[in-house]
Design an enzyme around this catalytic site. Structure first.
Site, short mmCIF file in Angstrom:
data_model
loop_
_atom_site.label_atom_id
_atom_site.label_comp_id
_atom_site.label_asym_id
_atom_site.label_seq_id
_atom_site.Cartn_x
_atom_site.Cartn_y
_atom_site.Cartn_z
CE1 TYR A 48 29.43 44.69 36.84
CE2 TYR A 48 30.64 45.09 34.81
CZ TYR A 48 29.84 44.27 35.59
OH TYR A 48 29.46 43.05 35.09
CG HIS A 105 23.53 43.90 36.08
ND1 HIS A 105 24.47 44.81 36.52
CD2 HIS A 105 24.21 42.73 35.94
CE1 HIS A 105 25.64 44.21 36.66
NE2 HIS A 105 25.51 42.95 36.32
#
Length: 275
Positions: A48, A105
């Site tokens: 991110y 992730h």
């Protein structure tokens, strides 16, 4: 607020704050507002590119001990040594001494290093770099393999979950094995979910927003939603969903909106990979 507890004792609030695309000064400000508004579980990721913003907001809040800070390992760093270095970098980026929760992730099964990455997360936890560990987007076959090869299951599995894609099988797996299921994209994205007549009707019955209904539905199923919002008003509305009690019939009607191809972007973890 209701809480969820995992097999290893990790306890999380029933709602978490997503920080995707909350970057820079504006991101710090939005995250600070969320903390001031009562959000305690903050969800970030190495990819991110906002771990710094999250860390700055947490440090500015003066409430570090009340908060649960999450980040995630990207697919390009699944190799053991790279994974350890990446977790260390996450700490440096946030400016925090320890992260409360760290997740893989994506499994990236074609690369086939997710078990190696899981071993690195176990080591990082044992070294005190992180307090608890989990995964994102893992299917039962991936979770079974982690347990078979390492003897340890994650405490959290964060997956795409919303009324168009209820994920009944993974929810049941998590409940059976003591894994907290977190829901990303709980409000849908780029679709008409929040305008659907069923959600609209339920919202009107409760004097609520359709977003609140979608979040309350997730909680009722036993999944922890992670909505993102930059404005204080939307942040407050989303947090209030924790107090919205839907009837069993309403939950069933919303669940019935699901369909097998309900993924927002066709990101099937058995073949989709992200680095």
């Amino acid at each position: 607020m209701q809480t969820f507890t995992a097999h290893g004792g990790l306890t999380l609030p029933a709602l978490g704050f997503g920080t995707y695309r909350l970057n820079g000064d504006a991101g710090v400000h939005a995250i600070e507002q969320a903390i001031d508004g009562g959000w305690t579980l903050l969800d970030s990721a190495f990819n991110y590119e906002n771990e710094g913003a999250v860390g700055r907001a947490v440090r500015n809040s003066g409430r570090r001990d009340e908060l649960v800070i999450t980040s995630k390992l990207p697919g390009r760093h699944h190799a053991h040594d790279e994974a350890i270095a990446t977790i260390e970098e996450s700490l440096f980026r946030t400016g925090l001494d320890v992260l409360d929760l760290y997740l893989i992730h994506w499994p990236n099964p074609g690369v086939d290093k997710y078990v190696e990455a899981w071993g690195a997360l176990i080591e990082a936890r044992d070294r005190g770099l992180v307090k608890a560990i989990g995964v994102c987007n893992f299917e039962p076959e991936h979770l079974d393999r982690l347990q078979a090869e390492t003897g340890e299951l994650p405490q959290v599995n964060q997956i795409e979950l919303h009324p168009y894609f209820p994920q009944a099988e993974l929810l049941a797996y998590g409940a059976e094995h003591g894994i907290i299921t977190e829901a990303w994209t709980p409000l849908g994205r780029g679709n008409d979910l929040l305008e659907h007549p069923v959600l609209t009707e339920v919202a009107q019955a409760h004097d609520a927003t359709t977003a609140q209904v979608a979040l309350a539905w997730s909680i009722a199923l036993g999944a922890l939603p992670l909505p993102k919002a930059a404005s204080p008003q939307r942040q407050a509305e989303n947090l209030a969903a924790a107090d919205l009690a839907l009837t069993d019939d309403e939950v069933a009607r919303i669940t019935a909106l699901g369909h097998p191809d309900g993924r927002t972007y066709d990101q099937d973890p058995t073949r989709y990979e992200e680095f």
